[in-house]
Design a protein around this motif. Structure first.
Motif, PDB file in Angstrom:
ATOM      1  N   LYS A  56      57.527  42.191  45.865  1.00 46.89           N
ATOM      2  CA  LYS A  56      57.367  41.866  44.450  1.00 46.89           C
ATOM      3  C   LYS A  56      56.918  40.414  44.240  1.00 46.89           C
ATOM      4  O   LYS A  56      57.508  39.477  44.787  1.00 46.89           O
ATOM      5  CB  LYS A  56      58.671  42.106  43.680  1.00 46.89           C
ATOM      6  CG  LYS A  56      59.112  43.562  43.665  1.00 46.89           C
ATOM      7  CD  LYS A  56      58.051  44.467  43.044  1.00 46.89           C
ATOM      8  CE  LYS A  56      58.505  45.914  43.008  1.00 46.89           C
ATOM      9  NZ  LYS A  56      57.418  46.808  42.514  1.00 46.89           N
ATOM     10  N   GLY A  57      55.873  40.253  43.432  1.00 47.30           N
ATOM     11  CA  GLY A  57      55.410  38.938  43.022  1.00 47.30           C
ATOM     12  C   GLY A  57      55.534  38.802  41.516  1.00 47.30           C
ATOM     13  O   GLY A  57      55.405  39.788  40.780  1.00 47.30           O
ATOM     14  N   GLU A  58      55.800  37.593  41.044  1.00 50.39           N
ATOM     15  CA  GLU A  58      56.055  37.388  39.617  1.00 50.39           C
ATOM     16  C   GLU A  58      55.045  36.446  38.975  1.00 50.39           C
ATOM     17  O   GLU A  58      54.590  35.480  39.593  1.00 50.39           O
ATOM     18  CB  GLU A  58      57.468  36.844  39.401  1.00 50.39           C
ATOM     19  CG  GLU A  58      58.554  37.769  39.920  1.00 50.39           C
ATOM     20  CD  GLU A  58      59.933  37.446  39.361  1.00 50.39           C
ATOM     21  OE1 GLU A  58      60.021  36.810  38.293  1.00 50.39           O
ATOM     22  OE2 GLU A  58      60.920  37.836  40.003  1.00 50.39           O
ATOM     23  N   ALA A 276      48.579  27.862  41.658  1.00 48.98           N
ATOM     24  CA  ALA A 276      48.516  29.046  42.504  1.00 48.98           C
ATOM     25  C   ALA A 276      47.311  29.013  43.431  1.00 48.98           C
ATOM     26  O   ALA A 276      46.181  28.806  42.994  1.00 48.98           O
ATOM     27  CB  ALA A 276      48.451  30.293  41.627  1.00 48.98           C
ATOM     28  N   ARG A 277      47.580  29.210  44.712  1.00 47.30           N
ATOM     29  CA  ARG A 277      46.533  29.340  45.723  1.00 47.30           C
ATOM     30  C   ARG A 277      47.014  30.338  46.774  1.00 47.30           C
ATOM     31  O   ARG A 277      48.214  30.585  46.911  1.00 47.30           O
ATOM     32  CB  ARG A 277      46.222  27.992  46.385  1.00 47.30           C
ATOM     33  CG  ARG A 277      45.636  26.942  45.442  1.00 47.30           C
ATOM     34  CD  ARG A 277      44.254  27.316  44.934  1.00 47.30           C
ATOM     35  NE  ARG A 277      43.632  26.248  44.149  1.00 47.30           N
ATOM     36  CZ  ARG A 277      43.807  26.051  42.844  1.00 47.30           C
ATOM     37  NH1 ARG A 277      44.616  26.873  42.169  1.00 47.30           N
ATOM     38  NH2 ARG A 277      43.181  25.067  42.225  1.00 47.30           N
ATOM     39  N   GLU A 312      46.144  38.069  34.117  1.00 44.77           N
ATOM     40  CA  GLU A 312      45.310  38.937  34.954  1.00 44.77           C
ATOM     41  C   GLU A 312      44.867  38.200  36.223  1.00 44.77           C
ATOM     42  O   GLU A 312      44.876  38.777  37.323  1.00 44.77           O
ATOM     43  CB  GLU A 312      44.094  39.418  34.158  1.00 44.77           C
ATOM     44  CG  GLU A 312      44.420  40.386  33.030  1.00 44.77           C
ATOM     45  CD  GLU A 312      45.019  39.717  31.801  1.00 44.77           C
ATOM     46  OE1 GLU A 312      44.970  38.452  31.713  1.00 44.77           O
ATOM     47  OE2 GLU A 312      45.549  40.436  30.935  1.00 44.77           O
ATOM     48  N   ASP A 313      44.476  36.925  36.081  1.00 45.40           N
ATOM     49  CA  ASP A 313      44.109  36.121  37.258  1.00 45.40           C
ATOM     50  C   ASP A 313      45.265  36.076  38.260  1.00 45.40           C
ATOM     51  O   ASP A 313      45.071  36.210  39.467  1.00 45.40           O
ATOM     52  CB  ASP A 313      43.773  34.681  36.840  1.00 45.40           C
ATOM     53  CG  ASP A 313      42.513  34.568  36.016  1.00 45.40           C
ATOM     54  OD1 ASP A 313      41.624  35.428  36.130  1.00 45.40           O
ATOM     55  OD2 ASP A 313      42.414  33.586  35.234  1.00 45.40           O
ATOM     56  N   CYS A 314      46.457  35.838  37.725  1.00 40.64           N
ATOM     57  CA  CYS A 314      47.640  35.716  38.583  1.00 40.64           C
ATOM     58  C   CYS A 314      47.937  37.018  39.310  1.00 40.64           C
ATOM     59  O   CYS A 314      48.255  37.024  40.507  1.00 40.64           O
ATOM     60  CB  CYS A 314      48.849  35.293  37.752  1.00 40.64           C
ATOM     61  SG  CYS A 314      48.768  33.603  37.112  1.00 40.64           S
ATOM     62  N   LYS A 315      47.843  38.119  38.597  1.00 44.42           N
ATOM     63  CA  LYS A 315      48.110  39.412  39.222  1.00 44.42           C
ATOM     64  C   LYS A 315      47.127  39.687  40.352  1.00 44.42           C
ATOM     65  O   LYS A 315      47.509  40.181  41.424  1.00 44.42           O
ATOM     66  CB  LYS A 315      48.044  40.530  38.176  1.00 44.42           C
ATOM     67  CG  LYS A 315      49.235  40.563  37.226  1.00 44.42           C
ATOM     68  CD  LYS A 315      49.123  41.742  36.288  1.00 44.42           C
ATOM     69  CE  LYS A 315      50.341  41.868  35.387  1.00 44.42           C
ATOM     70  NZ  LYS A 315      50.253  43.037  34.490  1.00 44.42           N
ATOM     71  N   GLU A 316      45.872  39.361  40.134  1.00 45.22           N
ATOM     72  CA  GLU A 316      44.860  39.566  41.171  1.00 45.22           C
ATOM     73  C   GLU A 316      45.163  38.734  42.409  1.00 45.22           C
ATOM     74  O   GLU A 316      45.011  39.206  43.545  1.00 45.22           O
ATOM     75  CB  GLU A 316      43.474  39.224  40.621  1.00 45.22           C
ATOM     76  CG  GLU A 316      42.942  40.217  39.596  1.00 45.22           C
ATOM     77  CD  GLU A 316      41.601  39.805  39.034  1.00 45.22           C
ATOM     78  OE1 GLU A 316      41.031  38.800  39.521  1.00 45.22           O
ATOM     79  OE2 GLU A 316      41.114  40.475  38.102  1.00 45.22           O
ATOM     80  N   LEU A 317      45.607  37.496  42.197  1.00 47.78           N
ATOM     81  CA  LEU A 317      45.917  36.629  43.328  1.00 47.78           C
ATOM     82  C   LEU A 317      47.145  37.133  44.082  1.00 47.78           C
ATOM     83  O   LEU A 317      47.196  37.094  45.315  1.00 47.78           O
ATOM     84  CB  LEU A 317      46.130  35.197  42.833  1.00 47.78           C
ATOM     85  CG  LEU A 317      46.196  34.104  43.904  1.00 47.78           C
ATOM     86  CD1 LEU A 317      44.940  34.110  44.766  1.00 47.78           C
ATOM     87  CD2 LEU A 317      46.372  32.738  43.239  1.00 47.78           C
ATOM     88  N   LEU A 318      48.149  37.606  43.334  1.00 47.91           N
ATOM     89  CA  LEU A 318      49.338  38.156  43.986  1.00 47.91           C
ATOM     90  C   LEU A 318      48.981  39.367  44.848  1.00 47.91           C
ATOM     91  O   LEU A 318      49.469  39.506  45.979  1.00 47.91           O
ATOM     92  CB  LEU A 318      50.379  38.556  42.935  1.00 47.91           C
ATOM     93  CG  LEU A 318      51.110  37.405  42.233  1.00 47.91           C
ATOM     94  CD1 LEU A 318      51.948  37.935  41.070  1.00 47.91           C
ATOM     95  CD2 LEU A 318      51.994  36.629  43.203  1.00 47.91           C
ATOM     96  N   VAL A 319      48.131  40.231  44.322  1.00 46.64           N
ATOM     97  CA  VAL A 319      47.710  41.407  45.081  1.00 46.64           C
ATOM     98  C   VAL A 319      46.949  40.984  46.332  1.00 46.64           C
ATOM     99  O   VAL A 319      47.159  41.536  47.424  1.00 46.64           O
ATOM    100  CB  VAL A 319      46.847  42.333  44.199  1.00 46.64           C
ATOM    101  CG1 VAL A 319      46.197  43.429  45.048  1.00 46.64           C
ATOM    102  CG2 VAL A 319      47.695  42.955  43.097  1.00 46.64           C
ATOM    103  N   GLU A 320      46.083  39.977  46.188  1.00 49.30           N
ATOM    104  CA  GLU A 320      45.339  39.473  47.344  1.00 49.30           C
ATOM    105  C   GLU A 320      46.277  38.941  48.423  1.00 49.30           C
ATOM    106  O   GLU A 320      45.992  39.051  49.626  1.00 49.30           O
ATOM    107  CB  GLU A 320      44.386  38.363  46.896  1.00 49.30           C
ATOM    108  CG  GLU A 320      43.488  37.839  48.003  1.00 49.30           C
ATOM    109  CD  GLU A 320      42.564  36.736  47.539  1.00 49.30           C
ATOM    110  OE1 GLU A 320      41.905  36.121  48.404  1.00 49.30           O
ATOM    111  OE2 GLU A 320      42.500  36.473  46.321  1.00 49.30           O
TER     112      GLU A 320
END
Length: 345
Positions: A56-58, A276-277, A312-320
């Motif tokens: 899980k990422g938040e 975030a990176r 949305e940007d954050c979710k994409e990065l978490l998935v990556e």
């Protein structure tokens, strides 16, 4: 490939769930960033986080409410009155703050932060916060990111529907800031004593900071029972005094995140990184921020048009990074049926 035996011993200790010492944390931060030891440190931190939080990422979302010359003039902040980055006074309306906070929740954010400059009128902040609380789901955490405050203000924050507070003893507090370190510590004590969940961060990290300085803040966050810990790099803003030092690399940020994660063990409910990176998200971090409105690291009045990420940007990065974005409210800031504080016991 063999690791430095001392580093390997520290990492084995961390994997066994034991608390490492300040000296051991310093030793980890001193490793060369081109060494296999760094990859081992990042791997252990990543293992600890995924063992504790699963996949899980938040995404926590912050609305900056105002931007105007702040008298505290922190040497890294665009808001500082002395630096002249911003000379006019801009403030989002109550309706705009409410709209942006609700939009963040609708986009899938897991907690909502409201941020102001240190001198923003507390009464006005409460008025806005209460309006935001009314439109958010009852179980959506709301977190205050404001200047220093005492018991009376803490009581009112609880009454307004806040579950947590973001507050930090910044690196070189009182030297790179015009804030009395004792006042900063009193606020941290108030947050702890009143049961507000503390979001803490080792920040803002620049190239000039020593491993010992970073480690001190890692342990301070743990000592103040932080619900979440993070590490944040300093963005060099032109006109500010610390601009001349430049910026740490993503590798240095990842190392700071990894060692912070190892230091705090499983005492936290989220491990953050800012900004975030991908590297820090593979080095123990599982929580990042979306932002709108003013931002002390940005020269634009609305950071969503600059450095700020969307949900949305954050979710994409978490998935990556191999995470599944959490659905629903964060567990780092539990919502209580009725806030109880020392003043009402």
């Amino acid at each position: 490939m063999k690791l430095d035996p001392e580093i390997e011993k520290i990492l084995d200790k961390a994997l066994a769930g034991e608390q490492i010492t300040r000296q051991e944390a310093v030793k980890l931060l001193q490793v060369d960033e081109n060494s296999p030891e760094l990859y081992a440190i990042m791997s252990v931190a990543n293992t600890l986080t995924r063992r504790h939080f699963g996949d899980k990422g938040e995404v926590w979302a912050q609305v900056g409410i105002n931007i105007w010359p702040c008298p505290k003039s922190c040497a890294f902040c665009t808001f500082g009155e002395k630096w002249g980055v911003f000379t006019s006074r801009v403030e989002l309306s109550l309706e705009e703050v409410v709209s942006r906070a609700k939009a963040f929740e609708d986009a899938g954010a897991n907690a909502i932060f409201l941020m102001t400059t240190a001198d923003y009128p507390f009464g006005r902040f409460l008025e806005i916060a209460k309006a935001v609380r009314e439109v958010l789901s009852p179980d959506m955490p709301m977190v205050a990111n404001i200047g220093d405050f005492g018991p009376e203000e803490a009581e009112k924050l609880l009454e307004a529907g806040f579950q947590g507070a973001y507050h930090v003893f910044r690196l070189r507090e009182g030297r790179d800031t015009e804030i009395d370190p004792k006042v900063r510590l009193r606020t941290l004590e108030t947050i702890r004593d009143f049961g507000l969940a503390l979001a803490y961060c080792v920040e803002p990290i620049g190239p000039e900071h020593s491993p010992e300085e970073l480690v001190e803040e890692m342990f301070r966050g743990k000592d103040y029972l932080a619900a979440s810990l993070a590490a944040m790099w300093r963005v060099p803003v032109p006109q500010t005094p610390l601009y001349k030092y430049g910026m740490i690399s993503q590798w240095t940020l990842a190392k700071a995140v990894a060692v912070t994660r190892i230091v705090v063990g499983d005492s936290i409910k989220a491990m953050g990184v800012h900004e975030a990176r991908i590297l820090p998200l593979r080095a123990g971090a599982n929580q990042i921020y979306a932002e709108t409105g003013p931002n002390p690291r940005d020269v634009l009045e609305d950071t969503s048009k600059g450095r700020g990420f969307t949900v949305e940007d954050c979710k994409e990065l978490l998935v990556e990074a191999g995470y599944t974005p959490l659905e629903g409210p964060s567990g780092a800031f539990p919502v209580r049926p009725k806030a109880v504080s020392p003043l009402t016991d």
